[in-house]
Design a protein around this motif. Sequence first.
Motif, PDB file in Angstrom:
ATOM      1  N   ARG A 149       0.971  -1.322   0.306  1.00 18.41           N
ATOM      2  CA  ARG A 149      -0.192   0.167   0.055  1.00 18.41           C
ATOM      3  C   ARG A 149       0.802   1.253  -0.034  1.00 18.41           C
ATOM      4  O   ARG A 149       1.720   1.629   0.829  1.00 18.41           O
ATOM      5  N   LEU A 150       0.476   2.120  -0.870  1.00 23.78           N
ATOM      6  CA  LEU A 150       1.416   3.496  -1.093  1.00 23.78           C
ATOM      7  C   LEU A 150       0.383   4.436  -0.350  1.00 23.78           C
ATOM      8  O   LEU A 150      -0.901   4.224  -0.083  1.00 23.78           O
ATOM      9  N   ILE A 151       1.179   5.410   0.359  1.00 21.30           N
ATOM     10  CA  ILE A 151       0.579   6.515   0.932  1.00 21.30           C
ATOM     11  C   ILE A 151       0.094   7.370  -0.167  1.00 21.30           C
ATOM     12  O   ILE A 151       0.553   7.747  -1.285  1.00 21.30           O
ATOM     13  N   THR A 152      -0.704   8.041   0.317  1.00 25.77           N
ATOM     14  CA  THR A 152      -1.727   9.160  -0.727  1.00 25.77           C
ATOM     15  C   THR A 152      -1.892  10.398   0.341  1.00 25.77           C
ATOM     16  O   THR A 152      -2.100  10.312   1.244  1.00 25.77           O
ATOM     17  N   HIS A 192      -5.605   4.103  -1.404  1.00 24.51           N
ATOM     18  CA  HIS A 192      -6.735   4.701  -1.159  1.00 24.51           C
ATOM     19  C   HIS A 192      -6.738   6.155  -1.181  1.00 24.51           C
ATOM     20  O   HIS A 192      -5.777   6.618  -0.288  1.00 24.51           O
ATOM     21  N   VAL A 193      -7.390   6.753  -2.007  1.00 25.56           N
ATOM     22  CA  VAL A 193      -7.294   8.196  -2.383  1.00 25.56           C
ATOM     23  C   VAL A 193      -8.007   9.172  -1.118  1.00 25.56           C
ATOM     24  O   VAL A 193      -8.206  10.275  -1.225  1.00 25.56           O
ATOM     25  N   GLU A 204      -4.891   9.575 -10.549  1.00 26.88           N
ATOM     26  CA  GLU A 204      -3.801   9.677 -11.443  1.00 26.88           C
ATOM     27  C   GLU A 204      -2.296   9.582 -10.714  1.00 26.88           C
ATOM     28  O   GLU A 204      -1.590   8.986 -11.239  1.00 26.88           O
ATOM     29  N   GLU A 205      -2.210  10.299  -9.539  1.00 28.36           N
ATOM     30  CA  GLU A 205      -0.850  10.519  -9.067  1.00 28.36           C
ATOM     31  C   GLU A 205      -0.489   9.195  -8.609  1.00 28.36           C
ATOM     32  O   GLU A 205       0.837   8.477  -9.022  1.00 28.36           O
ATOM     33  N   PRO A 206      -1.335   8.440  -7.677  1.00 24.13           N
ATOM     34  CA  PRO A 206      -0.682   7.206  -7.167  1.00 24.13           C
ATOM     35  C   PRO A 206      -0.646   6.266  -8.456  1.00 24.13           C
ATOM     36  O   PRO A 206       0.116   5.226  -8.298  1.00 24.13           O
ATOM     37  N   LEU A 207      -1.505   6.271  -9.438  1.00 29.70           N
ATOM     38  CA  LEU A 207      -1.446   5.314 -10.613  1.00 29.70           C
ATOM     39  C   LEU A 207       0.190   5.747 -11.275  1.00 29.70           C
ATOM     40  O   LEU A 207       0.656   4.615 -11.723  1.00 29.70           O
TER      41      LEU A 207
END
Length: 398
Positions: A149-152, A192-193, A204-207
């Motif tokens: 999981r990436l941070i957003t 999760h945005v 867009e940015e996390p992708l």
Amino acid sequence: MGLFGIPAAMKSRTSSPLATLPPSNGADRDLPTPRLDLDPGRVADRVRELQRVLPGTAIRYAVKANPHRAVLDVVAALGGGFDVAGATEAAAARASGVDSDALIHSNPVSSRSQLEQVHEHGVRLFVVDSAPEIVKLAGIAPEARVLIRLITSGAGSDWPLSRKFGCAPDDALMLLKSVADHGLDAAGIAFHVGSQQHNPHAWEEPLTIAAQVFSDARRLGLEPSTVDLGGGFPADHEGGAPPLQEYGRAIRAALTKAFGRRHPDTLIEPGRGIVGDAGVLESAVIGVANRGGRRWVYLDVGVYSGLVETLGEAIRYRITTSKDGGPTGPCVVAGPTCDSADVMYERTPVELPLDLAEGDLVRFHSAGAYTTCYSTVGFNGFDPLPTRLVNAEFRPQP
Ligand SMILES: Cc1ncc(COP(=O)(O)O)c(C=O)c1O
């Protein structure tokens, strides 16, 4: 601009005419309050709409939003699966009849016993965001497929999920590599945005970051295959949000921009976007007081009995009353406990009828998500918010 870059005008509170569920009125006056009236037919509509706007993307309904049996049965009947946060939710999801490969465990830090039980329920796809959790998982679920999981930032959402979970982009590759080094399947990326996300372009940015991690991972010999796009799809709260089609269009465009024409497998974990609009919370006025020149309206529902998401006035429900139609004025809206945090809207007052009095009904619309299951079990002696199914005989046609 207001909170999180949303234009202040969009955040103003007025009681708006309803586009969704018809409010119960006179005939229902004898029903006990507070309660959530939940319509499984609306759940089906939203599942179908998400399937339409994001074709090919698997739906994994976030059980935490509302674990009612009727909701899970509708999602399962329409071919969806479930995002579970722990063993109880995994058991509930399996009871709806879905295969274990339709489940994802997306709680990034869990106790060993929770992970063991979730694994016993057949879950094989897990989300983590830290090295110790990978070690834990390797010991418990050696055949697990793992998403990092990436941070957003949570920008654009009313309920950001930005602080507690998610690794920095620079750490994602190292964690994916560690997954593979522990003999697990380094399956891809999750994020999760932020919940009630107003900006369809927030994905867009996390992708873009996910695509970079995928390409770096391939250089290391890994074969990531899956992106979990999380939740964030909005309910019809005060101030509105773009229609789901715009989210579908923006996400599909962002996927193509980031990954080219050969997209990875995708899944979404909608909670609010599926069940929010399926519920109306009906409450009653228990008292009205004048305090320091402000009108305070006290209800039999509050922060501790279903309206936790009004904390910080983050989620602004559309409100109607059984007295609508006459002159209105601003008021503070508070719950029934003697706790001073039990105030739903104070900073931004709500316009309610001036003649609102004890016994009148106050309805919170699009309240199907994060209400019944988010109640305390007996704070101040108040029961958790109960559910009444409307349209109870509804059966979705697959
Ligand atoms: C990991 C995860 N997935 C999905 C959801 C559901 O999000 P939403 O209700 O915004 O769709 C949440 C909500 O907290 C979450 O934490």
